[in-house]
Design a protein around this motif. Structure first.
Motif, mmCIF file in Angstrom:
data_model
loop_
_atom_site.group_PDB
_atom_site.id
_atom_site.type_symbol
_atom_site.label_atom_id
_atom_site.label_comp_id
_atom_site.label_asym_id
_atom_site.label_seq_id
_atom_site.Cartn_x
_atom_site.Cartn_y
_atom_site.Cartn_z
ATOM 1 N N ALA A 61 0.829 -1.209 0.000
ATOM 2 C CA ALA A 61 0.000 0.000 0.000
ATOM 3 C C ALA A 61 0.867 1.265 0.000
ATOM 4 C CB ALA A 61 -0.941 -0.003 1.203
ATOM 5 N N MET A 62 1.902 1.272 0.826
ATOM 6 C CA MET A 62 2.792 2.436 0.884
ATOM 7 C C MET A 62 3.574 2.597 -0.424
ATOM 8 S SD MET A 62 2.623 4.116 3.776
ATOM 9 C CE MET A 62 4.223 4.905 3.863
ATOM 10 N N SER A 63 4.096 1.497 -0.940
ATOM 11 C CA SER A 63 4.865 1.553 -2.194
ATOM 12 C C SER A 63 4.001 2.048 -3.343
ATOM 13 C CB SER A 63 5.432 0.170 -2.527
ATOM 14 O OG SER A 63 6.374 -0.230 -1.558
ATOM 15 N N ASP A 64 2.781 1.538 -3.436
ATOM 16 C CA ASP A 64 1.870 1.956 -4.501
ATOM 17 C C ASP A 64 1.510 3.431 -4.379
ATOM 18 O OD1 ASP A 64 1.913 -0.640 -5.430
ATOM 19 O OD2 ASP A 64 -0.128 -1.134 -4.765
ATOM 20 N N HIS A 65 1.187 3.869 -3.175
ATOM 21 C CA HIS A 65 0.731 5.250 -2.984
ATOM 22 C C HIS A 65 1.865 6.265 -3.183
ATOM 23 C CE1 HIS A 65 -1.868 8.452 -1.475
ATOM 24 N NE2 HIS A 65 -0.778 8.908 -0.872
ATOM 25 N N PHE A 66 3.045 5.977 -2.621
ATOM 26 C CA PHE A 66 4.125 6.957 -2.647
ATOM 27 C C PHE A 66 5.149 6.703 -3.758
ATOM 28 C CE2 PHE A 66 2.593 7.322 1.754
ATOM 29 C CZ PHE A 66 2.387 8.693 1.812
ATOM 30 N N SER A 67 4.930 5.674 -4.562
ATOM 31 C CA SER A 67 5.807 5.360 -5.699
ATOM 32 C C SER A 67 7.277 5.203 -5.296
ATOM 33 C CB SER A 67 5.684 6.431 -6.786
ATOM 34 O OG SER A 67 4.354 6.501 -7.236
ATOM 35 N N TYR A 68 7.493 4.433 -4.260
ATOM 36 C CA TYR A 68 8.856 4.075 -3.871
ATOM 37 C C TYR A 68 8.804 2.707 -3.205
ATOM 38 C CZ TYR A 68 8.567 4.659 1.239
ATOM 39 O OH TYR A 68 8.294 4.499 2.575
ATOM 40 N N GLU A 69 9.955 2.063 -3.083
ATOM 41 C CA GLU A 69 9.994 0.735 -2.478
ATOM 42 C C GLU A 69 10.011 0.891 -0.958
ATOM 43 O OE1 GLU A 69 12.338 -3.493 -3.047
ATOM 44 O OE2 GLU A 69 13.344 -1.645 -3.625
ATOM 45 N N ASP A 70 8.893 0.577 -0.337
ATOM 46 C CA ASP A 70 8.736 0.772 1.101
ATOM 47 C C ASP A 70 9.225 -0.446 1.882
ATOM 48 O OD1 ASP A 70 7.549 2.334 3.374
ATOM 49 O OD2 ASP A 70 6.427 0.459 3.585
ATOM 50 N N PHE A 71 9.827 -0.169 3.041
ATOM 51 C CA PHE A 71 10.204 -1.204 3.985
ATOM 52 C C PHE A 71 9.696 -0.782 5.350
ATOM 53 C CE2 PHE A 71 13.547 -1.122 0.745
ATOM 54 C CZ PHE A 71 13.426 -2.416 0.261
ATOM 55 N N LEU A 72 8.995 -1.684 6.021
ATOM 56 C CA LEU A 72 8.517 -1.372 7.356
ATOM 57 C C LEU A 72 8.549 -2.630 8.214
ATOM 58 C CD1 LEU A 72 5.376 -2.548 7.543
ATOM 59 C CD2 LEU A 72 4.891 -0.464 6.294
ATOM 60 N N PHE A 73 8.470 -2.400 9.505
ATOM 61 C CA PHE A 73 8.527 -3.475 10.484
ATOM 62 C C PHE A 73 7.322 -3.324 11.401
ATOM 63 C CE2 PHE A 73 12.649 -2.497 8.899
ATOM 64 C CZ PHE A 73 13.216 -3.736 8.653
ATOM 65 N N VAL A 74 6.514 -4.362 11.525
ATOM 66 C CA VAL A 74 5.286 -4.322 12.319
ATOM 67 C C VAL A 74 5.540 -5.027 13.644
ATOM 68 C CG1 VAL A 74 2.858 -4.996 12.422
ATOM 69 C CG2 VAL A 74 3.867 -4.297 10.230
ATOM 70 N N LYS A 75 5.257 -4.319 14.732
ATOM 71 C CA LYS A 75 5.471 -4.856 16.077
ATOM 72 C C LYS A 75 4.219 -4.654 16.925
ATOM 73 C CE LYS A 75 9.603 -5.969 15.003
ATOM 74 N NZ LYS A 75 9.937 -7.379 14.830
ATOM 75 N N ASN A 76 3.934 -5.616 17.791
ATOM 76 C CA ASN A 76 2.800 -5.462 18.701
ATOM 77 C C ASN A 76 3.277 -4.822 20.009
ATOM 78 O OD1 ASN A 76 3.814 -7.517 20.430
ATOM 79 N ND2 ASN A 76 2.710 -9.093 19.294
ATOM 80 N N ARG A 77 2.349 -4.601 20.923
ATOM 81 C CA ARG A 77 2.670 -3.903 22.177
ATOM 82 C C ARG A 77 3.751 -4.644 22.968
ATOM 83 N NH1 ARG A 77 1.215 -2.910 27.517
ATOM 84 N NH2 ARG A 77 0.985 -0.694 27.939
ATOM 85 N N ASN A 78 3.647 -5.974 23.051
ATOM 86 C CA ASN A 78 4.658 -6.740 23.777
ATOM 87 C C ASN A 78 6.043 -6.567 23.166
ATOM 88 O OD1 ASN A 78 2.776 -7.706 25.590
ATOM 89 N ND2 ASN A 78 2.458 -9.625 24.488
ATOM 90 N N ASP A 79 6.118 -6.556 21.839
ATOM 91 C CA ASP A 79 7.394 -6.338 21.157
ATOM 92 C C ASP A 79 7.979 -4.976 21.537
ATOM 93 O OD1 ASP A 79 7.070 -8.757 19.694
ATOM 94 O OD2 ASP A 79 6.075 -7.693 18.045
ATOM 95 N N VAL A 80 7.132 -3.954 21.486
ATOM 96 C CA VAL A 80 7.599 -2.586 21.773
ATOM 97 C C VAL A 80 8.065 -2.485 23.225
ATOM 98 C CG1 VAL A 80 6.944 -0.146 21.864
ATOM 99 C CG2 VAL A 80 6.169 -1.569 19.959
#
Length: 175
Positions: A61-80
Motif C-alpha cells: 500500500a505504501m509503495s503503490d501510494h508513494f511510488s517508492y519501495e517501502d520497507f517497514l517493520f510491524v510490532k505489537n505492544r509486547n514487542d515494543v
C-alpha cells in the motif's frame, strides 16, 4: 490487536511524506484507530491480521501510494515493551541510545559491522534479547564510522532504528 509500524527511511534523503497521508494509506488498507508519532514514520494502528500479513499489505500500500519501495517493520505492544525494557544502557544526557528494529538475526550483522568500525570515546553497542542497541555521544551519530555504515544500500530492507525516547512515546500511545 494494537500494532506499531516502524517505517524505514521516512523524511530522510529525499523521501518526504506527511504523516497524515501515511495514516490515510493505512486506513485505506483496512487498518483502524490509525495515528502517527513524530515525523519519522511510527504508525500506531489496530488490526486483526498477523504481523507478517500486515507487513505485506502495508508495504504494498505504501509503495503503490508513494511510488517508492517501502520497507517497514510491524510490532505489537509486547514487542515494543521488550525493545524499551531490554535497553542495556543507562540514560545519560551526553549520549543517544538507538534501538534497531530488524529482520531476524540481523542484529549479529550489525554487531559485526560495529565491531569493525572506529568508535568515538564511550561509543558502545550491545545485543539484549535479540535486539541491537547503540549508544553514541550526542553530535556524533551521523559522523561516526558506524553511522555511515548504516546507510549502505545493501542494508536498506534489513532494519530501521529509533532513538530510545521514540519507543517511550510509542508505548504510551499504545496503552
Amino acid at each position: 490487536m494494537k500494532y506499531c509500524a516502524f517505517l524505514r527511511g521516512v523524511n530522510v534523503k529525499g523521501t518526504n511524506m506527511k504523516m497524515a497521508d501515511v495514516c490515510k494509506v493505512f486506513v485505506d488498507a483496512g487498518m483502524s484507530n490509525v495515528s502517527s508519532i513524530l515525523a519519522s514514520g511510527n504508525i500506531i494502528f489496530s488490526s486483526d491480521k498477523t504481523k507478517s500479513d500486515l507487513k505485506v499489505i502495508l508495504e504494498k500500500a505504501m509503495s503503490d501510494h508513494f511510488s517508492y519501495e517501502d520497507f517497514l517493520f510491524v510490532k505489537n505492544r509486547n514487542d515494543v515493551e521488550n525493545y524499551l525494557n531490554s535497553n542495556p544502557f543507562q540514560k545519560n544526557d551526553d549520549f543517544h541510545i538507538y534501538v534497531f528494529v530488524c529482520n531476524e538475526n540481523f542484529e549479529k550483522t550489525l554487531m559485526a559491522e560495529f565491531e569493525n568500525s572506529s568508535k568515538a570515546e564511550n561509543e558502545e553497542a550491545k545485543i539484549e534479547n535479540g535486539i541491537f542497541y547503540w549508544q553514541v555521544p550526542k553530535g556524533n551519530t551521523l559522523d561516526s564510522t558506524f553511522g555511515k555504515i548504516l546507510g549502505k544500500k545493501s542494508m536498506k530492507d534489513q532494519f530501521t532504528s529509533r532513538n530510545l525516547n521514540t519507543f517511550e512515546k510509542v508505548i504510551k500511545k499504545m496503552t
